[in-house]
Design an enzyme around this catalytic site. Sequence first.
Site, PDB file in Angstrom:
ATOM      1  N   ASP A  25      -7.652   5.029   4.456  1.00  0.00           N
ATOM      2  CA  ASP A  25      -8.021   5.890   5.587  1.00  0.00           C
ATOM      3  C   ASP A  25      -8.824   7.069   5.041  1.00  0.00           C
ATOM      4  O   ASP A  25      -8.354   8.212   5.019  1.00  0.00           O
ATOM      5  CB  ASP A  25      -6.752   6.366   6.300  1.00  0.00           C
ATOM      6  CG  ASP A  25      -5.922   5.199   6.806  1.00  0.00           C
ATOM      7  OD1 ASP A  25      -6.244   4.662   7.865  1.00  0.00           O
ATOM      8  OD2 ASP A  25      -4.958   4.796   6.106  1.00  0.00           O
ATOM      9  N   SER A  72      -2.314  -3.542   5.447  1.00  0.00           N
ATOM     10  CA  SER A  72      -2.198  -2.671   6.612  1.00  0.00           C
ATOM     11  C   SER A  72      -1.005  -3.143   7.428  1.00  0.00           C
ATOM     12  O   SER A  72      -0.741  -4.344   7.507  1.00  0.00           O
ATOM     13  CB  SER A  72      -3.479  -2.781   7.453  1.00  0.00           C
ATOM     14  OG  SER A  72      -3.240  -2.290   8.760  1.00  0.00           O
ATOM     15  N   GLY A 132       0.846  -1.206   0.000  1.00  0.00           N
ATOM     16  CA  GLY A 132       0.000   0.000   0.000  1.00  0.00           C
ATOM     17  C   GLY A 132       0.874   1.245   0.000  1.00  0.00           C
ATOM     18  O   GLY A 132       0.707   2.139  -0.840  1.00  0.00           O
ATOM     19  N   HIS A 133       1.845   1.283   0.925  1.00  0.00           N
ATOM     20  CA  HIS A 133       2.776   2.421   0.973  1.00  0.00           C
ATOM     21  C   HIS A 133       3.556   2.530  -0.343  1.00  0.00           C
ATOM     22  O   HIS A 133       3.770   3.624  -0.866  1.00  0.00           O
ATOM     23  CB  HIS A 133       3.783   2.233   2.111  1.00  0.00           C
ATOM     24  CG  HIS A 133       3.174   2.150   3.484  1.00  0.00           C
ATOM     25  ND1 HIS A 133       3.232   1.012   4.251  1.00  0.00           N
ATOM     26  CD2 HIS A 133       2.511   3.074   4.229  1.00  0.00           C
ATOM     27  CE1 HIS A 133       2.640   1.231   5.407  1.00  0.00           C
ATOM     28  NE2 HIS A 133       2.182   2.470   5.430  1.00  0.00           N
ATOM     29  N   GLY A 135      -3.663   7.357   1.249  1.00  0.00           N
ATOM     30  CA  GLY A 135      -4.445   6.209   0.802  1.00  0.00           C
ATOM     31  C   GLY A 135      -5.927   6.361   1.135  1.00  0.00           C
ATOM     32  O   GLY A 135      -6.289   6.873   2.191  1.00  0.00           O
TER      33      GLY A 135
HETATM   34  P1  AMP Z   1       0.276   4.539   7.772  1.00  0.00           P
HETATM   35  O1  AMP Z   1       1.712   4.117   7.729  1.00  0.00           O
HETATM   36  O2  AMP Z   1      -0.656   3.465   8.211  1.00  0.00           O
HETATM   37  O3  AMP Z   1       0.083   5.855   8.480  1.00  0.00           O
HETATM   38  O4  AMP Z   1      -0.132   4.824   6.261  1.00  0.00           O
HETATM   39  C1  AMP Z   1       0.555   5.760   5.482  1.00  0.00           C
HETATM   40  C2  AMP Z   1      -0.231   6.037   4.233  1.00  0.00           C
HETATM   41  O5  AMP Z   1      -0.392   4.831   3.510  1.00  0.00           O
HETATM   42  C3  AMP Z   1      -1.646   6.567   4.549  1.00  0.00           C
HETATM   43  O6  AMP Z   1      -1.954   7.590   3.614  1.00  0.00           O
HETATM   44  C4  AMP Z   1      -2.504   5.344   4.317  1.00  0.00           C
HETATM   45  O7  AMP Z   1      -3.821   5.660   3.941  1.00  0.00           O
HETATM   46  C5  AMP Z   1      -1.767   4.666   3.194  1.00  0.00           C
HETATM   47  N1  AMP Z   1      -2.121   3.255   3.136  1.00  0.00           N
HETATM   48  C6  AMP Z   1      -2.093   2.345   4.151  1.00  0.00           C
HETATM   49  N2  AMP Z   1      -2.539   1.151   3.731  1.00  0.00           N
HETATM   50  C7  AMP Z   1      -2.859   1.299   2.425  1.00  0.00           C
HETATM   51  C8  AMP Z   1      -3.385   0.428   1.426  1.00  0.00           C
HETATM   52  N3  AMP Z   1      -3.671  -0.846   1.681  1.00  0.00           N
HETATM   53  N4  AMP Z   1      -3.583   0.923   0.194  1.00  0.00           N
HETATM   54  C9  AMP Z   1      -3.307   2.222  -0.088  1.00  0.00           C
HETATM   55  N5  AMP Z   1      -2.817   3.095   0.805  1.00  0.00           N
HETATM   56  C10 AMP Z   1      -2.590   2.638   2.037  1.00  0.00           C
END
Ligand code: AMP
Length: 273
Positions: free
Chosen positions: A147, A182, A33-34, A144
């Site tokens: 969220d 995630s 995702g990241h 993403g």
């Molecule tokens: P986080 O590290 O969980 O704060 O996520 C960092 C960024 O990655 C945020 O903008 C999330 O929405 C995005 N993100 C996390 N999981 C996914 C995913 N499965 N698909 C797309 N973006 C994601």
Amino acid sequence: MEIFHSPKELKEYLKDKNTTIGFVPTMGALHDGHISLLKKARSENDILVASIFLNPAQFGKNEDLEKYPRNDERDIKIARICKVDALFMPTADEIYDKNEPLIKAPEKLATILEGKSRPGHFDGVLRVLNKLFNIVKPTKAYFGKKDTQQLAIVENMARTFFMDVEIIPCDIIRESDGLAMSSRNAYLSEEDKLYALKISQSLAKAGAMIKKGELSTNVIKTEMLSILEPLVVDYVAITNRRFEPLDKIELNNTFILVAASVGTTRLIDNIWV
Ligand code: AMP
């Protein structure tokens, strides 16, 4: 790729660069995702900045800050492969000051759904992003749709604070079986994953029902809840793009959002209809 720990040094590096800056803020434990955000940002900007900061301000007292997965070495490798130019990995002390004005996310957006279950969460998210945007001064910042509520609250901050940043929404990346990627999936055993799958399955079912012409949100919600039955469901919400509940699906103006726990792991997912 250069790695920065201090805001001052990153600012120095970015100073007077007359180019477009793409920014991907993360909390680390990077997954596909990241990576999809990094790839998009890489392709749309001259300079790519990513941050890895496990932001204590967005975790509640009883949440999983202490056990949140960390893997700096692996994250650095991934950032390199994704051709990040500057990787920002500050400590909380370098970011926060006890004497600083605190930003508050707007009540209407931030006290429902995720904000209802996680009071103060979005204040903490904006607290760090406001600072990160000031340090990086990105042309575009990538978030993403995983969220979705966060995305809306960040867009609101950028717009209402007249920030010179374009917020770019990015599609949710899923495992081949549908589970939304995630960092918290690392907590799940193989058996847990089978239960967690019910979240994306309930959303897929909702999407299929709508395709067949079902527009009653009650009917759709009931079906989703029956799929989610073995999980502890926090919410199933069907709203318009302003997060107001809907009786009838409005095509191109609807979010369907789920939060549910598998054991002690709380997961969220959604679709845009
Ligand atoms: P986080 O590290 O969980 O704060 O996520 C960092 C960024 O990655 C945020 O903008 C999330 O929405 C995005 N993100 C996390 N999981 C996914 C995913 N499965 N698909 C797309 N973006 C994601």
